[in-house]
Scaffold this active site. Structure first.
Site, short mmCIF file in Angstrom:
data_model
loop_
_atom_site.label_atom_id
_atom_site.label_comp_id
_atom_site.label_asym_id
_atom_site.label_seq_id
_atom_site.Cartn_x
_atom_site.Cartn_y
_atom_site.Cartn_z
N ASN A 116 -16.65 87.45 89.33
CA ASN A 116 -18.12 87.22 88.85
C ASN A 116 -19.14 87.62 88.85
OD1 ASN A 116 -15.30 85.82 86.41
ND2 ASN A 116 -16.00 83.62 87.75
N CYS A 117 -19.90 87.85 87.67
CA CYS A 117 -21.34 87.60 87.34
C CYS A 117 -21.22 86.92 89.16
CB CYS A 117 -21.98 87.48 86.66
SG CYS A 117 -23.71 88.12 86.45
N PRO A 118 -22.77 87.71 89.80
CA PRO A 118 -23.30 89.66 89.88
C PRO A 118 -22.01 89.94 90.40
CG PRO A 118 -24.68 87.56 91.50
CD PRO A 118 -23.73 87.66 90.58
#
Length: 77
Positions: free
Chosen positions: A14-16
């Protein structure tokens, strides 16, 4: 897709993390080399194009795949 174009599997991150890992991987590549990024993070459709624009890489193709997206990136100079 060319036979020599690698697929960098970033699924499940997941981000980042997808952008950070893509940045690190592209830094080790030569200008003009191609890399597929495969992601499941819904924010990647925003983050990867923005990263390419900021870093000077060229986003050649974005494809929706089962469970996520695949991006073809050409390493900038």
């Amino acid at each position: 897709m060319g036979e020599t174009t690698e697929i960098y599997d970033l699924r499940g991150l997941n981000c980042p993390l997808p952008v950070l890992k893509a940045k690190r991987r592209l830094a080790d590549m030569s200008s003009g080399e191609l890399l597929w990024l495969e992601t499941t993070d819904p924010l990647a459709v925003i983050d990867i194009p923005a990263f390419c624009q900021e870093a000077g890489h060229r986003l050649i193709e974005t494809t929706a795949v089962s469970g996520g997206h695949r991006f073809l990136v050409e390493r900038g100079s």
